[in-house]
Design a protein around this motif. Structure first.
Motif, PDB file in Angstrom:
ATOM      1  N   PHE A  18       2.743  50.808   3.792  1.00 36.40           N
ATOM      2  CA  PHE A  18       2.937  51.190   5.194  1.00 36.40           C
ATOM      3  C   PHE A  18       2.502  52.633   5.450  1.00 36.40           C
ATOM      4  CE2 PHE A  18       4.840  51.919   9.254  1.00 36.40           C
ATOM      5  CZ  PHE A  18       4.835  50.681   9.876  1.00 36.40           C
ATOM      6  N   PRO A  19       2.915  53.605   4.633  1.00 31.62           N
ATOM      7  CA  PRO A  19       2.422  54.973   4.878  1.00 31.62           C
ATOM      8  C   PRO A  19       0.903  55.093   4.759  1.00 31.62           C
ATOM      9  CG  PRO A  19       4.268  55.027   3.360  1.00 31.62           C
ATOM     10  CD  PRO A  19       3.914  53.588   3.576  1.00 31.62           C
ATOM     11  N   ALA A  25      -4.939  54.439   9.889  1.00 32.78           N
ATOM     12  CA  ALA A  25      -5.126  54.072  11.292  1.00 32.78           C
ATOM     13  C   ALA A  25      -5.148  55.295  12.197  1.00 32.78           C
ATOM     14  CB  ALA A  25      -4.023  53.112  11.740  1.00 32.78           C
ATOM     15  N   VAL A  26      -4.341  56.301  11.878  1.00 37.63           N
ATOM     16  CA  VAL A  26      -4.319  57.500  12.725  1.00 37.63           C
ATOM     17  C   VAL A  26      -5.586  58.329  12.518  1.00 37.63           C
ATOM     18  CG1 VAL A  26      -3.110  59.684  13.104  1.00 37.63           C
ATOM     19  CG2 VAL A  26      -1.830  57.576  12.962  1.00 37.63           C
ATOM     20  N   VAL A  27      -6.077  58.368  11.302  1.00 36.95           N
ATOM     21  CA  VAL A  27      -7.299  59.136  11.025  1.00 36.95           C
ATOM     22  C   VAL A  27      -8.518  58.440  11.637  1.00 36.95           C
ATOM     23  CG1 VAL A  27      -8.846  59.919   9.180  1.00 36.95           C
ATOM     24  CG2 VAL A  27      -6.391  60.268   8.975  1.00 36.95           C
ATOM     25  N   PHE A  65       5.641  56.191  12.613  1.00 38.69           N
ATOM     26  CA  PHE A  65       4.519  55.526  13.267  1.00 38.69           C
ATOM     27  C   PHE A  65       4.911  54.995  14.638  1.00 38.69           C
ATOM     28  CE2 PHE A  65       1.737  51.825  14.033  1.00 38.69           C
ATOM     29  CZ  PHE A  65       0.531  52.489  14.082  1.00 38.69           C
ATOM     30  N   TYR A  66       6.012  54.265  14.716  1.00 40.07           N
ATOM     31  CA  TYR A  66       6.410  53.687  15.998  1.00 40.07           C
ATOM     32  C   TYR A  66       6.902  54.764  16.955  1.00 40.07           C
ATOM     33  CZ  TYR A  66       5.893  49.282  13.541  1.00 40.07           C
ATOM     34  OH  TYR A  66       5.385  48.235  12.829  1.00 40.07           O
ATOM     35  N   GLY A  67       7.499  55.816  16.450  1.00 46.87           N
ATOM     36  CA  GLY A  67       7.872  56.951  17.295  1.00 46.87           C
ATOM     37  C   GLY A  67       6.651  57.625  17.885  1.00 46.87           C
ATOM     38  N   ILE A 101      -2.305  63.202  13.734  1.00 44.26           N
ATOM     39  CA  ILE A 101      -2.666  63.355  12.318  1.00 44.26           C
ATOM     40  C   ILE A 101      -1.663  64.245  11.617  1.00 44.26           C
ATOM     41  CG2 ILE A 101      -4.384  64.378  10.772  1.00 44.26           C
ATOM     42  CD1 ILE A 101      -6.546  63.272  12.657  1.00 44.26           C
ATOM     43  N   LEU A 102      -1.261  65.337  12.261  1.00 42.90           N
ATOM     44  CA  LEU A 102      -0.296  66.252  11.643  1.00 42.90           C
ATOM     45  C   LEU A 102       1.084  65.625  11.461  1.00 42.90           C
ATOM     46  CD1 LEU A 102      -1.194  69.593  13.453  1.00 42.90           C
ATOM     47  CD2 LEU A 102      -1.668  68.974  11.072  1.00 42.90           C
ATOM     48  N   VAL A 103       1.434  64.668  12.295  1.00 40.24           N
ATOM     49  CA  VAL A 103       2.735  64.011  12.171  1.00 40.24           C
ATOM     50  C   VAL A 103       2.708  62.933  11.088  1.00 40.24           C
ATOM     51  CG1 VAL A 103       4.347  62.467  13.373  1.00 40.24           C
ATOM     52  CG2 VAL A 103       3.460  64.482  14.531  1.00 40.24           C
ATOM     53  N   ILE A 104       1.664  62.137  11.050  1.00 39.44           N
ATOM     54  CA  ILE A 104       1.642  60.952  10.189  1.00 39.44           C
ATOM     55  C   ILE A 104       1.070  61.221   8.798  1.00 39.44           C
ATOM     56  CG2 ILE A 104       0.692  58.612   9.940  1.00 39.44           C
ATOM     57  CD1 ILE A 104       2.820  58.750  12.074  1.00 39.44           C
TER      58      ILE A 104
END
Length: 129
Positions: A18-19, A25-27, A65-67, A101-104
């Protein structure tokens, strides 16, 4: 009743999945719609994993991710107003992407590396096959 063995490597990969895919996906933002759908299945499948340590990696990654996606909904509702503050829609999109990106990614990489160092052991499960 049959006995199934979940290897240490399978548990580690489950904890890392999951991580890893959230970070990917965010990148690569094109993957986000696909990962949203796949993440729901992945989260549901791993939420009932027999090894609770796998869930210890899943839940925080899911919250992040959902947040983030919830924050996107709010931001995008006000994007027309906010775009003027930062010099246009493209600048707003790039700022939102950079913050995402900085969060995930750093916390996802931390979880992946932490799962790699964890002392996983084989887990035996009784199944009704």
């Amino acid at each position: 009743m049959a006995t199934k063995i979940i290897t240490a490597k399978q548990q580690m990969r489950a904890a890392q999945s999951f991580p890893f895919f959230s970070s990917l996906a965010v990148v690569v933002p094109v993957l986000i719609p696909f990962w949203i759908a796949a993440s729901i299945f992945t989260y549901c499948a791993m939420a009932n994993h027999p090894c609770t340590r796998v869930c210890d990696y899943l839940v925080p990654a899911g919250y992040r991710f959902y947040g983030l996606l919830g924050a996107w909904v709010v931001l995008l509702n006000f994007s027309s107003n906010m775009a003027g503050w930062v010099g246009g829609g493209l600048n707003l999109a790039l700022i939102i992407w950079a913050i995402s990106i900085l969060v995930i990614v750093p916390l996802g990489v931390r979880d992946i590396l932490r799962a790699r160092k964890e002392p996983w052991q084989e887990y035996t499960v009784e199944t009704t096959e």
